[in-house]
Design an enzyme around this catalytic site. Structure first.
Site, PDB file in Angstrom:
ATOM      1  N   ASN A  17     -23.530  59.491  21.842  1.00 37.36           N
ATOM      2  CA  ASN A  17     -22.507  58.455  21.688  1.00 37.36           C
ATOM      3  C   ASN A  17     -22.247  57.863  23.069  1.00 37.36           C
ATOM      4  O   ASN A  17     -21.628  58.503  23.908  1.00 37.36           O
ATOM      5  CB  ASN A  17     -21.232  59.100  21.109  1.00 37.36           C
ATOM      6  CG  ASN A  17     -20.087  58.117  20.989  1.00 37.36           C
ATOM      7  OD1 ASN A  17     -20.263  56.907  21.179  1.00 37.36           O
ATOM      8  ND2 ASN A  17     -18.905  58.626  20.687  1.00 37.36           N
ATOM      9  N   TRP A  18     -22.750  56.655  23.245  1.00 36.61           N
ATOM     10  CA  TRP A  18     -22.607  56.024  24.564  1.00 36.61           C
ATOM     11  C   TRP A  18     -21.182  55.521  24.818  1.00 36.61           C
ATOM     12  O   TRP A  18     -20.856  55.127  25.928  1.00 36.61           O
ATOM     13  CB  TRP A  18     -23.578  54.845  24.689  1.00 36.61           C
ATOM     14  CG  TRP A  18     -24.989  55.262  25.036  1.00 36.61           C
ATOM     15  CD1 TRP A  18     -25.470  56.533  25.187  1.00 36.61           C
ATOM     16  CD2 TRP A  18     -26.097  54.373  25.285  1.00 36.61           C
ATOM     17  NE1 TRP A  18     -26.803  56.494  25.508  1.00 36.61           N
ATOM     18  CE2 TRP A  18     -27.215  55.171  25.578  1.00 36.61           C
ATOM     19  CE3 TRP A  18     -26.250  52.987  25.285  1.00 36.61           C
ATOM     20  CZ2 TRP A  18     -28.479  54.633  25.876  1.00 36.61           C
ATOM     21  CZ3 TRP A  18     -27.493  52.452  25.578  1.00 36.61           C
ATOM     22  CH2 TRP A  18     -28.594  53.265  25.874  1.00 36.61           C
ATOM     23  N   LYS A  19     -20.363  55.467  23.783  1.00 32.89           N
ATOM     24  CA  LYS A  19     -19.007  54.912  23.921  1.00 32.89           C
ATOM     25  C   LYS A  19     -19.093  53.530  24.580  1.00 32.89           C
ATOM     26  O   LYS A  19     -20.021  52.785  24.261  1.00 32.89           O
ATOM     27  CB  LYS A  19     -18.111  55.901  24.665  1.00 32.89           C
ATOM     28  CG  LYS A  19     -18.142  57.286  23.996  1.00 32.89           C
ATOM     29  CD  LYS A  19     -17.097  58.241  24.498  1.00 32.89           C
ATOM     30  CE  LYS A  19     -17.235  59.572  23.771  1.00 32.89           C
ATOM     31  NZ  LYS A  19     -16.221  60.543  24.140  1.00 32.89           N
ATOM     32  N   HIS A 102     -14.022  58.590  14.883  1.00 33.95           N
ATOM     33  CA  HIS A 102     -14.012  59.293  16.172  1.00 33.95           C
ATOM     34  C   HIS A 102     -12.562  59.450  16.639  1.00 33.95           C
ATOM     35  O   HIS A 102     -11.739  58.549  16.437  1.00 33.95           O
ATOM     36  CB  HIS A 102     -14.835  58.509  17.198  1.00 33.95           C
ATOM     37  CG  HIS A 102     -15.072  59.299  18.451  1.00 33.95           C
ATOM     38  ND1 HIS A 102     -14.109  59.448  19.406  1.00 33.95           N
ATOM     39  CD2 HIS A 102     -16.134  60.024  18.854  1.00 33.95           C
ATOM     40  CE1 HIS A 102     -14.595  60.236  20.377  1.00 33.95           C
ATOM     41  NE2 HIS A 102     -15.813  60.594  20.060  1.00 33.95           N
ATOM     42  N   GLU A 104     -11.215  59.073  19.378  1.00 29.94           N
ATOM     43  CA  GLU A 104     -10.725  57.986  20.233  1.00 29.94           C
ATOM     44  C   GLU A 104     -10.254  56.803  19.385  1.00 29.94           C
ATOM     45  O   GLU A 104      -9.318  56.096  19.758  1.00 29.94           O
ATOM     46  CB  GLU A 104     -11.811  57.579  21.237  1.00 29.94           C
ATOM     47  CG  GLU A 104     -11.963  58.649  22.321  1.00 29.94           C
ATOM     48  CD  GLU A 104     -13.345  58.748  22.936  1.00 29.94           C
ATOM     49  OE1 GLU A 104     -14.149  57.825  22.791  1.00 29.94           O
ATOM     50  OE2 GLU A 104     -13.610  59.794  23.574  1.00 29.94           O
ATOM     51  N   GLU A 172     -15.276  67.775  16.028  1.00 33.84           N
ATOM     52  CA  GLU A 172     -15.039  67.511  17.445  1.00 33.84           C
ATOM     53  C   GLU A 172     -13.594  67.870  17.786  1.00 33.84           C
ATOM     54  O   GLU A 172     -12.693  67.029  17.625  1.00 33.84           O
ATOM     55  CB  GLU A 172     -15.285  66.036  17.758  1.00 33.84           C
ATOM     56  CG  GLU A 172     -16.699  65.581  17.485  1.00 33.84           C
ATOM     57  CD  GLU A 172     -17.066  64.382  18.342  1.00 33.84           C
ATOM     58  OE1 GLU A 172     -18.010  64.508  19.128  1.00 33.84           O
ATOM     59  OE2 GLU A 172     -16.387  63.353  18.247  1.00 33.84           O
ATOM     60  N   GLY A 178     -14.807  65.321  26.387  1.00 26.42           N
ATOM     61  CA  GLY A 178     -14.756  64.757  27.728  1.00 26.42           C
ATOM     62  C   GLY A 178     -13.957  65.585  28.715  1.00 26.42           C
ATOM     63  O   GLY A 178     -13.630  65.118  29.805  1.00 26.42           O
ATOM     64  N   SER A 218     -17.955  68.167  24.852  1.00 26.96           N
ATOM     65  CA  SER A 218     -18.541  68.731  26.070  1.00 26.96           C
ATOM     66  C   SER A 218     -19.822  69.536  25.812  1.00 26.96           C
ATOM     67  O   SER A 218     -20.054  70.554  26.454  1.00 26.96           O
ATOM     68  CB  SER A 218     -17.504  69.561  26.827  1.00 26.96           C
ATOM     69  OG  SER A 218     -16.416  68.739  27.210  1.00 26.96           O
ATOM     70  N   GLY A 240     -20.679  62.398  27.069  1.00 31.07           N
ATOM     71  CA  GLY A 240     -21.042  62.375  28.493  1.00 31.07           C
ATOM     72  C   GLY A 240     -22.505  62.727  28.766  1.00 31.07           C
ATOM     73  O   GLY A 240     -23.187  62.042  29.538  1.00 31.07           O
TER      74      GLY A 240
HETATM   75  P1  PGA Z   1     -18.244  64.495  25.216  1.00 25.98           P
HETATM   76  O1  PGA Z   1     -17.898  63.500  24.010  1.00 25.98           O
HETATM   77  O2  PGA Z   1     -19.616  65.069  24.901  1.00 25.98           O
HETATM   78  O3  PGA Z   1     -18.240  63.644  26.427  1.00 25.98           O
HETATM   79  O4  PGA Z   1     -17.185  65.555  25.223  1.00 25.98           O
HETATM   80  C1  PGA Z   1     -18.195  63.853  22.688  1.00 25.98           C
HETATM   81  C2  PGA Z   1     -17.750  62.756  21.765  1.00 25.98           C
HETATM   82  O5  PGA Z   1     -16.718  62.124  22.031  1.00 25.98           O
HETATM   83  O6  PGA Z   1     -18.424  62.472  20.757  1.00 25.98           O
END
Ligand code: PGA
Length: 256
Positions: A17-19, A102, A104, A172, A178, A218, A240
Site C-alpha cells: 500500500n503506497w498510500k 483502511h 486511515e 490491521e 506505521g 509494521s 512503509g
Molecule cells: P505499515 O502500514 O506497514 O507502514 O505499518 C500498513 C498499512 O497501513 O496498511
C-alpha cells in the site's frame, strides 16, 4: 509455493500500500528493484497505488504478473460525488480491485463500517477484489475490546455480502500501523483465528477455509516469515516496507 503447514492450502498474498507516495516516474525502477530482490519468488503480489498512478502502474505491472489496486473507491457507479472514483473508472485503469476501510480512511475521513461494507459489496458485484481492513485501536485493545470491535466492523460487511467471494480481509491493529510496533505472532494468530471463526459462522467452512486473511501493521523483513508461518495468516498488507522496490521484493523472497 509455501502454504501454512497446519491449515488448508491458501496461496500466500503480499499486498503493498503506497498510500500517498510516489510519482509515475518512480514505477519502472521500483519494479526493476522489486524483481531483482524477489529472486523469482512465486508469491502473488498486489500493489495499491494512488489514483493518478493506476493506469501507468497497471500497464507496467501486468506484464510482470503483479496486480494493481486502488486504495479506496466509491460504492455508486456515477453521480455528483466530487473528488470520488467509481468502480467502472477503477476498472478502466486496469486495476483489479481496491482496499476498503483502511484505518486511515476510517480515522481521517470518518468512513463507517456500513460505508465500507457498501464499497465491498459493490466491488464484489463488479467481480473486482475488495481488501477489507479491520482493526482495533490501542485503547480498544487495552480495554480488552478487540474481538468486540472486530465483530462490529465485520457485521455490516457480513450483512451486505451474500458470499465472501472476491474478498480478502486484512487485520490491521491501528496501534501497529506505521509505528514500528508489530503484533506478536501469537497476538496476530489469535485474532486471525477468531476472524476466520466469524467468517465460518456466517458463510460456512469451505469459504472460511479458502479466505485469505492478511496481517498489516509494521510488517518488514525481520517479522514477515514468523507472521506468515502462523496457520491463519496468509500474507501481509504492507505500507512503509512497500515503498522501496528492493524492500518489497525482499518480503516476497522471504515468504516465497
Ligand atoms: P505499515 O502500514 O506497514 O507502514 O505499518 C500498513 C498499512 O497501513 O496498511
Amino acid at each position: 509455493m509455501k502454504t501454512s503447514p497446519l491449515g488448508p492450502a491458501r496461496p500466500r498474498l503480499m499486498a503493498g500500500n503506497w498510500k500517498m507516495n510516489h510519482l509515475a516516474a518512480d514505477i519502472p525502477s521500483y519494479l526493476d528493484e522489486m524483481e531483482a530482490a524477489s529472486q523469482g519468488a512465486g508469491v502473488e503480489a498486489w500493489l495499491a497505488v494512488p489514483y493518478t498512478l493506476l493506469t501507468s502502474a497497471a500497464a507496467h505491472c501486468h506484464p510482470r504478473g503483479l496486480s494493481i489496486l486502488g486504495q479506496n473507491v466509491h460504492a455508486r457507479e456515477s453521480g455528483a460525488y466530487t473528488g470520488e472514483i467509481s468502480i467502472p473508472m477503477l476498472r478502466e485503469t486496469g486495476a483489479r480491485g481496491a482496499i476498503v476501510g483502511h484505518s486511515e480512511r476510517r480515522q481521517y475521513y470518518g468512513e463507517s463500517s456500513e460505508a465500507v461494507a457498501a464499497k465491498a459489496a459493490a466491488l464484489q458485484r463488479a467481480r473486482m477484489f475488495a481488501v477489507v481492513c479491520i482493526g482495533e485501536t490501542q485503547d480498544e485493545r487495552d480495554q480488552d475490546h478487540t474481538k468486540e470491535v472486530l465483530t462490529q466492523q465485520l457485521q455490516p460487511v457480513f450483512a451486505a455480502l451474500p458470499s465472501i467471494d472476491h474478498v480478502v480481509l486484512a487485520y490491521e491493529p491501528v496501534w501497529a500501523i506505521g509505528t514500528g510496533r508489530t503484533a506478536t505472532t501469537s497476538q496476530a494468530q489469535e485474532v486471525h483465528h477468531f476472524i476466520r471463526g466469524l467468517v465460518r459462522d456466517r458463510y460456512g467452512s469451505p469459504p472460511a477455509d479458502a479466505l485469505r486473511i492478511l496481517y498489516g501493521g509494521s510488517v518488514k523483513g525481520d517479522n514477515v516469515e514468523d507472521l506468515v508461518a502462523c496457520p491463519d495468516i496468509d500474507g501481509g498488507l504492507v505500507g512503509g516496507a512497500s515503498l522501496r522496490g528492493r524492500e518489497f521484493g525482499e518480503l516476497l523472497r522471504l515468504i516465497g
